[in-house]
Scaffold this motif. Sequence first.
Motif, PDB file in Angstrom:
ATOM      1  N   LYS A   1       6.770  21.428   2.555  1.00 10.48           N
ATOM      2  CA  LYS A   1       7.410  20.175   2.951  1.00 10.48           C
ATOM      3  C   LYS A   1       6.396  19.156   3.466  1.00 10.48           C
ATOM      4  N   SER A   2       5.114  19.462   3.375  1.00  9.37           N
ATOM      5  CA  SER A   2       4.103  18.553   3.916  1.00  9.37           C
ATOM      6  C   SER A   2       3.812  17.340   3.045  1.00  9.37           C
ATOM      7  N   PRO A   3       3.986  17.393   1.713  1.00  7.55           N
ATOM      8  CA  PRO A   3       3.688  16.189   0.923  1.00  7.55           C
ATOM      9  C   PRO A   3       4.550  15.012   1.361  1.00  7.55           C
ATOM     10  N   VAL A   4       3.954  13.838   1.382  1.00  6.71           N
ATOM     11  CA  VAL A   4       4.663  12.659   1.869  1.00  6.71           C
ATOM     12  C   VAL A   4       4.093  11.411   1.214  1.00  6.71           C
ATOM     13  N   LEU A   5       4.964  10.427   1.012  1.00  8.93           N
ATOM     14  CA  LEU A   5       4.541   9.091   0.593  1.00  8.93           C
ATOM     15  C   LEU A   5       4.561   8.190   1.816  1.00  8.93           C
ATOM     16  N   LYS A   6       3.459   7.498   2.079  1.00 11.20           N
ATOM     17  CA  LYS A   6       3.372   6.567   3.189  1.00 11.20           C
ATOM     18  C   LYS A   6       3.301   5.163   2.586  1.00 11.20           C
TER      19      LYS A   6
ATOM     20  N   GLN B   1       0.844  -1.201   0.000  1.00  8.92           N
ATOM     21  CA  GLN B   1       0.000   0.000   0.000  1.00  8.92           C
ATOM     22  C   GLN B   1       0.877   1.247   0.000  1.00  8.92           C
ATOM     23  N   VAL B   2       0.618   2.145  -0.950  1.00  6.86           N
ATOM     24  CA  VAL B   2       1.340   3.415  -1.021  1.00  6.86           C
ATOM     25  C   VAL B   2       0.314   4.536  -1.080  1.00  6.86           C
ATOM     26  N   THR B   3       0.418   5.455  -0.150  1.00  3.73           N
ATOM     27  CA  THR B   3      -0.484   6.608  -0.111  1.00  3.73           C
ATOM     28  C   THR B   3       0.340   7.877  -0.302  1.00  3.73           C
ATOM     29  N   ILE B   4      -0.160   8.775  -1.162  1.00  2.00           N
ATOM     30  CA  ILE B   4       0.436  10.102  -1.284  1.00  2.00           C
ATOM     31  C   ILE B   4      -0.490  11.076  -0.571  1.00  2.00           C
ATOM     32  N   GLU B   5       0.098  11.962   0.217  1.00  2.00           N
ATOM     33  CA  GLU B   5      -0.695  12.865   1.042  1.00  2.00           C
ATOM     34  C   GLU B   5      -0.018  14.228   1.090  1.00  2.00           C
TER      35      GLU B   5
ATOM     36  N   TYR C   1      -5.114  16.441   1.291  1.00  2.00           N
ATOM     37  CA  TYR C   1      -5.341  15.699   0.056  1.00  2.00           C
ATOM     38  C   TYR C   1      -4.632  14.357   0.177  1.00  2.00           C
ATOM     39  N   SER C   2      -5.280  13.280  -0.266  1.00  2.00           N
ATOM     40  CA  SER C   2      -4.630  11.977  -0.228  1.00  2.00           C
ATOM     41  C   SER C   2      -5.210  11.060  -1.293  1.00  2.00           C
ATOM     42  N   GLN C   3      -4.406  10.042  -1.663  1.00  2.00           N
ATOM     43  CA  GLN C   3      -4.848   9.021  -2.615  1.00  2.00           C
ATOM     44  C   GLN C   3      -3.864   7.866  -2.610  1.00  2.00           C
ATOM     45  N   PHE C   4      -4.342   6.679  -2.970  1.00  2.00           N
ATOM     46  CA  PHE C   4      -3.484   5.519  -3.132  1.00  2.00           C
ATOM     47  C   PHE C   4      -2.828   5.540  -4.509  1.00  2.00           C
TER      48      PHE C   4
ATOM     49  N   ALA D   1      -7.902  13.438  -3.330  1.00  2.00           N
ATOM     50  CA  ALA D   1      -9.196  13.879  -2.812  1.00  2.00           C
ATOM     51  C   ALA D   1      -9.008  14.643  -1.515  1.00  2.00           C
ATOM     52  N   HIS D   2      -9.762  15.732  -1.378  1.00  2.00           N
ATOM     53  CA  HIS D   2      -9.678  16.531  -0.155  1.00  2.00           C
ATOM     54  C   HIS D   2     -10.527  15.897   0.930  1.00  2.00           C
ATOM     55  N   ASN D   3      -9.884  15.517   2.015  1.00  2.00           N
ATOM     56  CA  ASN D   3     -10.570  14.992   3.187  1.00  2.00           C
ATOM     57  C   ASN D   3     -10.890  16.177   4.101  1.00  2.00           C
ATOM     58  N   ARG D   4     -12.163  16.515   4.207  1.00  2.00           N
ATOM     59  CA  ARG D   4     -12.552  17.730   4.922  1.00  2.00           C
ATOM     60  C   ARG D   4     -12.277  17.634   6.416  1.00  2.00           C
TER      61      ARG D   4
END
Length: 454
Positions: free
Chosen positions: A440-445, A320-324, A395-398, A387-390
Amino acid sequence: MKVTTTFIQTLPAKLALSLLITFPIFSSCEDPSNLGLQLDPNNNQLGVFYEEIPLTAFVIMQDSLLTTNPESLVFGNDEGDFFGKTEATAYSRLLFNRDLARPNSDAVLDSVRFNFNIREVNADDLSDEKTINVHRLNEQIREVNYYNFSQLDYSEEAVFSASFDFSSRQDTLVFANLIDNPFANELFEALKDGTAFSDIFTFREFLPGLVFRGKENERVSYNLAPGNNTGFVFFYRNENDTVSRAYPIGTGVNNNSARHFNQVTIDPTGTPTGAITDKFVAYDLGDRAGSKNNTGILVKLDMSPLESFLDTLENVTFNQVTIEMGPLERNVTTNRPPQFLQMFFTNETNRVLLGANGALAVQSDGRPQFDPNTGNPIVGDAPALLAHNRERNVYSQFITSHVNAVYRGNLQRRDFIVYPLVAGRDEHRQSLREFVIDSKSPVLKIFYSKTRAF
């Protein structure tokens, strides 16, 4: 590069599953067992690793933005300490139905209203009424392309203004009563005379169109839908009529929108975006980055840390890879950011990369990511959308399938331009929405499993 690492050794299935629950899973395209958190002693996986790969967001500006016929009349004002002052002005022709009987020369006007089919109103504060100014266009909208810098001559004084309370609803149909308005009365007299309505070309000579603007000191912007429900409706009685008839002159007829465009001016003086002087150049604006609709200002994500990380791995499978990215600075109920962002591929040109069938973008998890014959990204009908999580205001997506394709060498690693576009609808041209984040907030989890080598 800052990397957070966690290794989960072979664990009892129930304990491993409890760890999984702490990480929400939004996509079920893959078999859940592939996540590697429930381990089969007979398989060849050693365990599950977790990594966080920090990314950096830059800001780019596109070339001139085409705003001809976006099916939205965007106007109003916004102001902030990142983008500066933004003003949008909407220009539109008017249409009338030649098959509809016009008022007789002896017709009496009962009432006249102007309808506004409001798609959305964006403002941090809607506790007070907001004003829409409508001006007379003095020159015709031609059959040429208009851009966000284009403008035409219009009357400096509004032919009418109307104020509305949008505090309870931001998508609504409202109208202004214009029974005593000189401009409306002049238009009705011309309608009775008929000379200006002999054909559409004569009508455009008489009235080239209308211009919509917000009130200067109000920080509010509008998305107004052109068409039957935005325009004048004259209610009148011919001699011997017992009830009123109606005659519309609108920004569209029978679902046919009149030609229109939006002009957007931005004054970034004293703000971080004031440093942007060249088009298609990636700017590091310090600790912040952001994107604003209708200005051509977009965010670029530098994905090179992913490549550096992949180079350190052997024999792994990505579960599983999430970009946020976020949280966003603004998340007001009445002033949301764009809901979805498409991740287009780019390179050192800082332009969206195009293939034979369109723009190249990350595809949804479980979908093909590349053409097996060429190794090029495919142009699919189901792109992955940030997608914006209110609730979390991020913003996040797989992008698990995308990362697996890059790791296996099937797809070249590319940077992303994130663009408000959903199902082919160019949201970037349909509002003044924006978002600002920590650069610097974007991250791959990343969850991945190592595989035994035999």
